[in-house]
Design a protein around this motif. Sequence first.
Motif, PDB file in Angstrom:
ATOM      1  N   ASN A 155      67.557  17.967  -0.360  1.00 10.07           N
ATOM      2  CA  ASN A 155      68.897  18.424  -0.756  1.00 10.07           C
ATOM      3  C   ASN A 155      69.259  17.932  -2.161  1.00 10.07           C
ATOM      4  O   ASN A 155      70.437  17.715  -2.452  1.00 10.07           O
ATOM      5  N   THR A 156      68.221  17.742  -2.994  1.00  9.29           N
ATOM      6  CA  THR A 156      68.397  17.265  -4.382  1.00  9.29           C
ATOM      7  C   THR A 156      69.187  15.957  -4.441  1.00  9.29           C
ATOM      8  O   THR A 156      70.050  15.784  -5.298  1.00  9.29           O
ATOM      9  N   CYS A 157      68.862  15.080  -3.530  1.00 12.26           N
ATOM     10  CA  CYS A 157      69.403  13.704  -3.545  1.00 12.26           C
ATOM     11  C   CYS A 157      70.929  13.682  -3.486  1.00 12.26           C
ATOM     12  O   CYS A 157      71.583  12.914  -4.221  1.00 12.26           O
ATOM     13  N   GLN A 158      71.500  14.509  -2.616  1.00  8.83           N
ATOM     14  CA  GLN A 158      72.961  14.560  -2.523  1.00  8.83           C
ATOM     15  C   GLN A 158      73.567  13.257  -1.994  1.00  8.83           C
ATOM     16  O   GLN A 158      74.760  13.012  -2.194  1.00  8.83           O
ATOM     17  N   SER A 159      72.764  12.472  -1.321  1.00 14.16           N
ATOM     18  CA  SER A 159      73.304  11.215  -0.787  1.00 14.16           C
ATOM     19  C   SER A 159      73.530  10.180  -1.885  1.00 14.16           C
ATOM     20  O   SER A 159      74.250   9.197  -1.673  1.00 14.16           O
ATOM     21  N   ALA A 160      72.915  10.389  -3.052  1.00  9.30           N
ATOM     22  CA  ALA A 160      73.084   9.443  -4.164  1.00  9.30           C
ATOM     23  C   ALA A 160      74.227   9.893  -5.060  1.00  9.30           C
ATOM     24  O   ALA A 160      74.469  11.092  -5.234  1.00  9.30           O
ATOM     25  N   THR A 161      74.910   8.951  -5.615  1.00 12.44           N
ATOM     26  CA  THR A 161      76.035   9.252  -6.495  1.00 12.44           C
ATOM     27  C   THR A 161      75.535   9.820  -7.815  1.00 12.44           C
ATOM     28  O   THR A 161      74.588   9.289  -8.416  1.00 12.44           O
ATOM     29  N   THR A 162      76.148  10.910  -8.240  1.00 13.56           N
ATOM     30  CA  THR A 162      75.765  11.523  -9.505  1.00 13.56           C
ATOM     31  C   THR A 162      75.936  10.533 -10.659  1.00 13.56           C
ATOM     32  O   THR A 162      76.946   9.837 -10.748  1.00 13.56           O
ATOM     33  N   GLY A 163      74.904  10.475 -11.506  1.00 13.69           N
ATOM     34  CA  GLY A 163      74.955   9.566 -12.638  1.00 13.69           C
ATOM     35  C   GLY A 163      74.279   8.232 -12.387  1.00 13.69           C
ATOM     36  O   GLY A 163      74.140   7.431 -13.308  1.00 13.69           O
ATOM     37  N   CYS A 176      65.370  13.892  -9.871  1.00 14.77           N
ATOM     38  CA  CYS A 176      65.171  13.969  -8.410  1.00 14.77           C
ATOM     39  C   CYS A 176      64.302  15.183  -8.126  1.00 14.77           C
ATOM     40  O   CYS A 176      64.724  16.129  -7.462  1.00 14.77           O
ATOM     41  N   THR A 177      63.102  15.189  -8.659  1.00 15.62           N
ATOM     42  CA  THR A 177      62.221  16.354  -8.535  1.00 15.62           C
ATOM     43  C   THR A 177      61.026  16.105  -7.623  1.00 15.62           C
ATOM     44  O   THR A 177      60.290  17.038  -7.317  1.00 15.62           O
ATOM     45  N   VAL A 178      60.822  14.871  -7.212  1.00 21.11           N
ATOM     46  CA  VAL A 178      59.678  14.552  -6.356  1.00 21.11           C
ATOM     47  C   VAL A 178      60.015  14.921  -4.908  1.00 21.11           C
ATOM     48  O   VAL A 178      60.979  14.413  -4.341  1.00 21.11           O
ATOM     49  N   THR A 179      59.234  15.831  -4.350  1.00 19.47           N
ATOM     50  CA  THR A 179      59.480  16.290  -2.987  1.00 19.47           C
ATOM     51  C   THR A 179      58.487  15.644  -2.012  1.00 19.47           C
ATOM     52  O   THR A 179      57.488  15.045  -2.426  1.00 19.47           O
ATOM     53  N   THR A 180      58.751  15.795  -0.738  1.00 23.22           N
ATOM     54  CA  THR A 180      57.953  15.132   0.300  1.00 23.22           C
ATOM     55  C   THR A 180      57.423  16.144   1.309  1.00 23.22           C
ATOM     56  O   THR A 180      57.840  17.305   1.317  1.00 23.22           O
ATOM     57  N   ALA A 181      56.533  15.670   2.169  1.00 26.84           N
ATOM     58  CA  ALA A 181      55.974  16.508   3.232  1.00 26.84           C
ATOM     59  C   ALA A 181      56.479  16.014   4.580  1.00 26.84           C
ATOM     60  O   ALA A 181      56.685  14.813   4.775  1.00 26.84           O
ATOM     61  N   ASP A 182      56.653  16.951   5.487  1.00 24.63           N
ATOM     62  CA  ASP A 182      57.140  16.612   6.824  1.00 24.63           C
ATOM     63  C   ASP A 182      55.974  16.161   7.698  1.00 24.63           C
ATOM     64  O   ASP A 182      54.984  16.877   7.851  1.00 24.63           O
ATOM     65  N   ALA A 183      56.086  14.954   8.254  1.00 23.08           N
ATOM     66  CA  ALA A 183      55.054  14.452   9.172  1.00 23.08           C
ATOM     67  C   ALA A 183      55.431  14.702  10.624  1.00 23.08           C
ATOM     68  O   ALA A 183      54.731  14.245  11.536  1.00 23.08           O
ATOM     69  N   GLY A 184      56.553  15.404  10.840  1.00 22.11           N
ATOM     70  CA  GLY A 184      56.953  15.739  12.204  1.00 22.11           C
ATOM     71  C   GLY A 184      57.739  14.633  12.884  1.00 22.11           C
ATOM     72  O   GLY A 184      58.135  13.642  12.273  1.00 22.11           O
ATOM     73  N   THR A 185      57.953  14.830  14.174  1.00 22.45           N
ATOM     74  CA  THR A 185      58.675  13.855  14.984  1.00 22.45           C
ATOM     75  C   THR A 185      57.677  12.973  15.719  1.00 22.45           C
ATOM     76  O   THR A 185      56.831  13.471  16.463  1.00 22.45           O
ATOM     77  N   ILE A 186      57.781  11.679  15.479  1.00 20.99           N
ATOM     78  CA  ILE A 186      56.851  10.717  16.084  1.00 20.99           C
ATOM     79  C   ILE A 186      57.678   9.710  16.870  1.00 20.99           C
ATOM     80  O   ILE A 186      58.498   8.987  16.308  1.00 20.99           O
ATOM     81  N   ASN A 187      57.486   9.674  18.179  1.00 19.20           N
ATOM     82  CA  ASN A 187      58.274   8.782  19.050  1.00 19.20           C
ATOM     83  C   ASN A 187      59.772   8.950  18.817  1.00 19.20           C
ATOM     84  O   ASN A 187      60.537   7.975  18.704  1.00 19.20           O
ATOM     85  N   ASN A 188      60.191  10.209  18.715  1.00 22.88           N
ATOM     86  CA  ASN A 188      61.608  10.551  18.498  1.00 22.88           C
ATOM     87  C   ASN A 188      62.128  10.089  17.135  1.00 22.88           C
ATOM     88  O   ASN A 188      63.347   9.998  16.938  1.00 22.88           O
ATOM     89  N   ASN A 189      61.227   9.774  16.213  1.00 29.14           N
ATOM     90  CA  ASN A 189      61.615   9.415  14.853  1.00 29.14           C
ATOM     91  C   ASN A 189      61.134  10.510  13.903  1.00 29.14           C
ATOM     92  O   ASN A 189      60.061  11.081  14.094  1.00 29.14           O
ATOM     93  N   ASN A 190      61.937  10.790  12.904  1.00 28.21           N
ATOM     94  CA  ASN A 190      61.569  11.803  11.907  1.00 28.21           C
ATOM     95  C   ASN A 190      60.855  11.133  10.735  1.00 28.21           C
ATOM     96  O   ASN A 190      61.407  10.227  10.106  1.00 28.21           O
ATOM     97  N   ALA A 191      59.636  11.580  10.454  1.00 27.40           N
ATOM     98  CA  ALA A 191      58.819  10.938   9.424  1.00 27.40           C
ATOM     99  C   ALA A 191      58.469  11.928   8.318  1.00 27.40           C
ATOM    100  O   ALA A 191      58.214  13.111   8.573  1.00 27.40           O
ATOM    101  N   ARG A 192      58.478  11.449   7.093  1.00 28.32           N
ATOM    102  CA  ARG A 192      58.065  12.224   5.922  1.00 28.32           C
ATOM    103  C   ARG A 192      57.235  11.315   5.020  1.00 28.32           C
ATOM    104  O   ARG A 192      57.364  10.093   5.070  1.00 28.32           O
ATOM    105  N   PHE A 193      56.381  11.925   4.191  1.00 30.86           N
ATOM    106  CA  PHE A 193      55.560  11.114   3.303  1.00 30.86           C
ATOM    107  C   PHE A 193      55.400  11.796   1.952  1.00 30.86           C
ATOM    108  O   PHE A 193      55.596  13.016   1.805  1.00 30.86           O
ATOM    109  N   VAL A 194      55.036  11.000   0.970  1.00 30.40           N
ATOM    110  CA  VAL A 194      54.705  11.497  -0.356  1.00 30.40           C
ATOM    111  C   VAL A 194      53.493  10.698  -0.840  1.00 30.40           C
ATOM    112  O   VAL A 194      53.359   9.509  -0.527  1.00 30.40           O
TER     113      VAL A 194
END
Length: 232
Positions: free
Chosen positions: A127-135, A140-158
């Motif tokens: 979401n283009t780093c919307q959780s971070a305060t502008t400025g 914020c151009t580095v994207t990640t890959a979805d590793a799926g749901t593991i033990n009910n946890n959402n995992a991503r990697f780069v």
Amino acid sequence: MQIRPSNLSRRQSPQRGVSLLFALLTLVALLLATLALVRSVDTSTLLLGNMGFKQDATSSADQAARQAIDWLTANSASLNTDAASSGYYASTQELAADGVTAKPPIDVTGRQLAASNNRQLIDWDGNTCQSATTGTYNGCTVTTADAGTINNNNARFVIFRLCSKPGNYLTDASISCAKPISSSGASVTKKGEMNYAEQPFAGGASGPYYRIVVRVLGARNTASFTETIVHF
């Protein structure tokens, strides 16, 4: 005959008042101690629960790192170019395309370089780093890959190849990569052990290092980050 009240009766009345005051103070003290004990137990239970979720998230991160390693193995023939949709970058992303000009450093957690506005964030949520305060960041151009749901946890990697820029480092001398120390020996003398007295690394040429960063989101907004360095 006139009977006067005894001195004993006049002394007992204020004594009973003092006793009542002490009893009330003791009751209040016991009440406060009970409340403090209950609050302490609740806090301890909450901390133990958070630690459990944190450990569970870290365990899931290990499985996500294995998925990233599997991806590297399956795509070993095309690791000289970026594959942003798969969360792979053939460089550290901290140098410009010329491999020399410095770019803002990568802040993988968003908290490592929080005191600086000159940093790159990873777009973990797409979401283009919307959780971070502008400025508060510069990129914020580095994207990640979805590793799926593991033990009910959402995992991503780069994954970052630890090279100055994309390309074939074997034929392009301008590409600098971090690699294991090469050795003239034929094999590792003791598997799993590295020290100055023994031959630490396998002999022969080795490929560059790959940096795998995993983020796992678990229960109660638990976030766990792990970093794994591998080479082939």
